[in-house]
Motif scaffolding. Structure first.
Motif, mmCIF file in Angstrom:
data_model
loop_
_atom_site.group_PDB
_atom_site.id
_atom_site.type_symbol
_atom_site.label_atom_id
_atom_site.label_comp_id
_atom_site.label_asym_id
_atom_site.label_seq_id
_atom_site.Cartn_x
_atom_site.Cartn_y
_atom_site.Cartn_z
ATOM 1 N N HIS A 38 0.857 -1.170 0.000
ATOM 2 C CA HIS A 38 0.000 0.000 0.000
ATOM 3 C C HIS A 38 0.905 1.235 0.000
ATOM 4 C CE1 HIS A 38 -3.910 -1.824 0.385
ATOM 5 N NE2 HIS A 38 -3.549 -2.524 1.445
ATOM 6 N N PRO A 39 0.688 2.174 -0.897
ATOM 7 C CA PRO A 39 1.549 3.360 -0.927
ATOM 8 C C PRO A 39 1.650 4.085 0.403
ATOM 9 C CG PRO A 39 0.221 3.281 -2.916
ATOM 10 C CD PRO A 39 -0.268 2.174 -2.032
ATOM 11 N N MET A 40 0.545 4.134 1.174
ATOM 12 C CA MET A 40 0.596 4.868 2.434
ATOM 13 C C MET A 40 1.335 4.100 3.522
ATOM 14 S SD MET A 40 -0.520 7.589 1.326
ATOM 15 C CE MET A 40 -0.654 8.695 2.727
ATOM 16 N N VAL A 41 1.499 2.801 3.377
ATOM 17 C CA VAL A 41 2.403 2.056 4.252
ATOM 18 C C VAL A 41 3.838 2.489 3.976
ATOM 19 C CG1 VAL A 41 3.393 -0.235 4.669
ATOM 20 C CG2 VAL A 41 0.917 0.073 4.673
ATOM 21 N N ARG A 42 4.171 2.620 2.693
ATOM 22 C CA ARG A 42 5.506 3.103 2.340
ATOM 23 C C ARG A 42 5.717 4.530 2.839
ATOM 24 N NH1 ARG A 42 8.894 -0.778 -0.610
ATOM 25 N NH2 ARG A 42 7.507 -2.572 -0.757
ATOM 26 N N GLU A 43 4.654 5.331 2.800
ATOM 27 C CA GLU A 43 4.745 6.693 3.321
ATOM 28 C C GLU A 43 5.051 6.684 4.811
ATOM 29 O OE1 GLU A 43 4.752 10.819 3.259
ATOM 30 O OE2 GLU A 43 4.485 9.528 1.512
ATOM 31 N N ALA A 44 4.362 5.835 5.565
ATOM 32 C CA ALA A 44 4.619 5.735 7.003
ATOM 33 C C ALA A 44 6.049 5.292 7.260
ATOM 34 C CB ALA A 44 3.634 4.755 7.638
ATOM 35 N N ARG A 45 6.497 4.303 6.511
ATOM 36 C CA ARG A 45 7.869 3.801 6.675
ATOM 37 C C ARG A 45 8.891 4.900 6.396
ATOM 38 N NH1 ARG A 45 11.086 0.252 2.546
ATOM 39 N NH2 ARG A 45 12.500 -0.991 3.849
ATOM 40 N N ASP A 61 13.927 12.287 9.783
ATOM 41 C CA ASP A 61 13.668 13.169 10.920
ATOM 42 C C ASP A 61 12.201 13.584 10.958
ATOM 43 O OD1 ASP A 61 16.294 13.011 11.601
ATOM 44 O OD2 ASP A 61 16.877 14.887 10.624
ATOM 45 N N GLY A 62 11.689 13.764 12.170
ATOM 46 C CA GLY A 62 10.316 14.224 12.331
ATOM 47 C C GLY A 62 9.461 13.292 13.157
ATOM 48 N N PHE A 63 9.862 12.045 13.238
ATOM 49 C CA PHE A 63 9.095 11.066 14.019
ATOM 50 C C PHE A 63 9.740 10.816 15.374
ATOM 51 C CE2 PHE A 63 7.642 6.833 15.266
ATOM 52 C CZ PHE A 63 6.273 6.947 15.055
ATOM 53 N N GLY A 64 11.055 10.877 15.401
ATOM 54 C CA GLY A 64 11.768 10.590 16.646
ATOM 55 C C GLY A 64 11.936 9.099 16.859
ATOM 56 N N ASP A 65 12.261 8.716 18.080
ATOM 57 C CA ASP A 65 12.436 7.303 18.425
ATOM 58 C C ASP A 65 11.075 6.640 18.596
ATOM 59 O OD1 ASP A 65 15.200 7.690 18.522
ATOM 60 O OD2 ASP A 65 15.113 8.305 20.629
ATOM 61 N N LEU A 124 -7.111 -4.373 9.597
ATOM 62 C CA LEU A 124 -5.703 -4.368 9.983
ATOM 63 C C LEU A 124 -5.318 -2.922 10.295
ATOM 64 C CD1 LEU A 124 -2.729 -6.108 8.196
ATOM 65 C CD2 LEU A 124 -2.595 -3.720 8.864
ATOM 66 N N THR A 125 -4.834 -2.685 11.509
ATOM 67 C CA THR A 125 -4.488 -1.336 11.954
ATOM 68 C C THR A 125 -3.109 -1.343 12.605
ATOM 69 O OG1 THR A 125 -6.817 -0.811 12.368
ATOM 70 C CG2 THR A 125 -5.167 0.612 13.403
ATOM 71 N N VAL A 126 -2.254 -0.426 12.155
ATOM 72 C CA VAL A 126 -0.921 -0.269 12.731
ATOM 73 C C VAL A 126 -0.789 1.175 13.205
ATOM 74 C CG1 VAL A 126 1.564 -0.279 12.280
ATOM 75 C CG2 VAL A 126 0.115 -2.041 11.272
ATOM 76 N N GLU A 127 -0.578 1.381 14.503
ATOM 77 C CA GLU A 127 -0.345 2.714 15.058
ATOM 78 C C GLU A 127 0.948 2.699 15.856
ATOM 79 O OE1 GLU A 127 -3.663 4.901 16.601
ATOM 80 O OE2 GLU A 127 -2.467 5.727 18.263
ATOM 81 N N LEU A 128 1.877 3.558 15.460
ATOM 82 C CA LEU A 128 3.183 3.653 16.098
ATOM 83 C C LEU A 128 3.347 5.040 16.695
ATOM 84 C CD1 LEU A 128 5.313 2.044 13.244
ATOM 85 C CD2 LEU A 128 4.526 0.924 15.311
ATOM 86 N N HIS A 129 3.936 5.089 17.895
ATOM 87 C CA HIS A 129 4.113 6.348 18.612
ATOM 88 C C HIS A 129 5.600 6.638 18.759
ATOM 89 C CE1 HIS A 129 0.474 4.250 20.464
ATOM 90 N NE2 HIS A 129 -0.001 5.108 19.584
ATOM 91 N N GLY A 130 6.035 7.784 18.201
ATOM 92 C CA GLY A 130 7.417 8.209 18.323
ATOM 93 C C GLY A 130 7.569 9.291 19.368
ATOM 94 N N SER A 131 8.793 9.718 19.593
ATOM 95 C CA SER A 131 9.052 10.735 20.606
ATOM 96 C C SER A 131 8.603 12.121 20.174
ATOM 97 C CB SER A 131 10.537 10.749 20.967
ATOM 98 O OG SER A 131 11.337 10.915 19.802
ATOM 99 N N THR A 132 8.321 12.315 18.874
ATOM 100 C CA THR A 132 7.842 13.616 18.405
ATOM 101 C C THR A 132 6.564 13.530 17.583
ATOM 102 O OG1 THR A 132 9.279 13.485 16.455
ATOM 103 C CG2 THR A 132 10.149 14.619 18.397
ATOM 104 N N ALA A 133 6.152 12.333 17.159
ATOM 105 C CA ALA A 133 4.948 12.205 16.328
ATOM 106 C C ALA A 133 4.404 10.785 16.439
ATOM 107 C CB ALA A 133 5.248 12.544 14.869
#
Length: 376
Positions: free
Chosen positions: A138-145, A151-155, A255-264
């Motif tokens: 899915h293109p938006m999976v590649r976008e998330a990756r 930079d912008g997501f953090g750890d 199917l839902t994937v939600e990831l939490h970074g230190s900035t986003a």
């Protein structure tokens, strides 16, 4: 109408393709083969009559009475294996021995020992072996990756993921997947949880290092588990939860994937594949697929302009396109190979061990090799 250059040109060589299995997945694979210029050489179903019907329905040049007859042909470049889990090893091994590239539905095998044999056999034969973890496409999976990698997501700190279906909620509903002799020791996790964990690792760029799992068989007599709940730890120390169920009323393929970074934070929902939720402390927004503004890697998988919905079959078509490119010697980023198939089986076995023992299980970070390969 806006025209983009996201669609790749037709391949210079049309591979001759065989398909084993004429059910839902056999039809999906057949559409993807056709979309990528493959020659639909022959198909084999569960009987001669079934093969003939499938050949006519899916547009194949010929039909074979069974899988063995198909794999004995000398005109195939690649075979797609779309049959019950217990047949994958024998069919894939025979194909590899005949010098045929393989796309094998997951799980690659029902044990890591067998998956290792297939992985090593493909490597030794110099053949492309892949497993359709197609949600990567899915293109938006590649976008998330891509956004997590820069930079912008953090750890990555935590994650909350699930894969919910309801097709087995009625006790009387069953098929071969509920038969452990056909499906193997795991059902819900091996069937759909494998996709989810593959996405977690693919999007985050990290491996699961430890897990703790509980499983539940709701309907007595069915093979494998109906529900699996996991806590996972990634290589960075990030922790998160995973819920897998084939008995979630009203959920068809959630199917839902939600990831939490230190900035986003970022969230992808497979049932809304053209969207990506992006959250920051100052607010959140929904990003829409647009090949004109996306990175080249993301735009590559956008086969139609923005505003024209893309879905599961489009992702599958992109996966098969990348496989055929790899067969022609191309270098393809993110192609799910037999390494990933083996990785998935190792994760499945860790889930089952944890559920049985009631504690945390480590997951090997380096894929094993046979002694023969290791010494080369």
């Amino acid at each position: 109408m806006i025209v983009t250059d996201a669609v790749l040109p037709s391949p210079p060589h049309s591979p001759s393709v065989g398909v084993i299995g004429a059910g839902f997945m056999g039809e999906v694979h057949s559409r993807a083969i056709r979309a990528n210029g493959g020659r639909l050489a022959a198909i084999a179903a569960g009987s001669t009559a079934g093969s003939v019907r499938a050949a006519r329905s899916f547009g194949f040049d010929g039909a074979e009475p069974d899988a063995i007859a198909l794999l004995d042909r000398d005109d195939l470049d690649v075979v797609h294996i779309c049959t019950p889990n217990d047949t994958h090893v024998d069919y894939a091994r025979r194909a590899i021995a005949s010098g045929i590239h393989v796309i094998c539905e997951k799980p690659l095998a029902t044990s890591s020992e067998d998956a290792l044999v297939l992985r090593d056999a493909a490597l030794e034969g110099g053949l492309v072996g892949t497993v359709p973890f197609v949600y990567r496409y899915h293109p938006m999976v590649r976008e998330a990756r891509a956004r997590i990698a820069r930079d912008g997501f953090g750890d990555v700190l935590s994650f909350d993921c699930s894969y919910l279906q309801d097709w087995l909620i009625a006790p009387e509903l069953t098929n071969w997947r509920a038969n452990p002799q056909r499906s193997g020791p795991s059902r819900a996790f091996a069937d759909i949880g494998s996709h989810l964990c593959d996405l977690i690792e693919f999007v985050s760029g990290q491996r699961v290092v430890r897990l703790c799992a509980r499983t539940r068989q709701v309907v007595e007599g069915r093979g494998g588990e109906d529900i699996a709940a996991l806590v996972l730890e990634l290589s960075s120390g990030a922790i998160g939860t995973v819920l897998v169920s084939q008995m979630a009323a009203g959920r068809k393929n959630a199917l839902t994937v939600e990831l939490h970074g230190s900035t986003a934070s970022v969230r992808f929902e497979q049932e809304r594949p053209d969207e990506l939720w992006w959250g920051e402390p100052g607010g959140s927004r929904t990003l829409l697929r647009d090949p004109l503004t996306a990175t080249a890697e993301v735009a590559r998988y956008s086969s139609v302009p923005a505003g024209h919905a893309m879905g599961y079959q489009d992702a599958f078509n992109s996966f098969v396109r990348d496989v055929y490119s790899a067969i022609r010697g191309g270098s393809v980023d993110g192609l799910p190979t037999f390494d990933d198939g083996l990785r998935s089986v190792l994760l499945t076995e860790a889930v089952l061990r944890s559920a049985e023992r009631g504690g945390w299980e480590d997951v090997a970070q380096e894929l094993p090799f046979t002694a023969a390969l290791f010494t080369q």
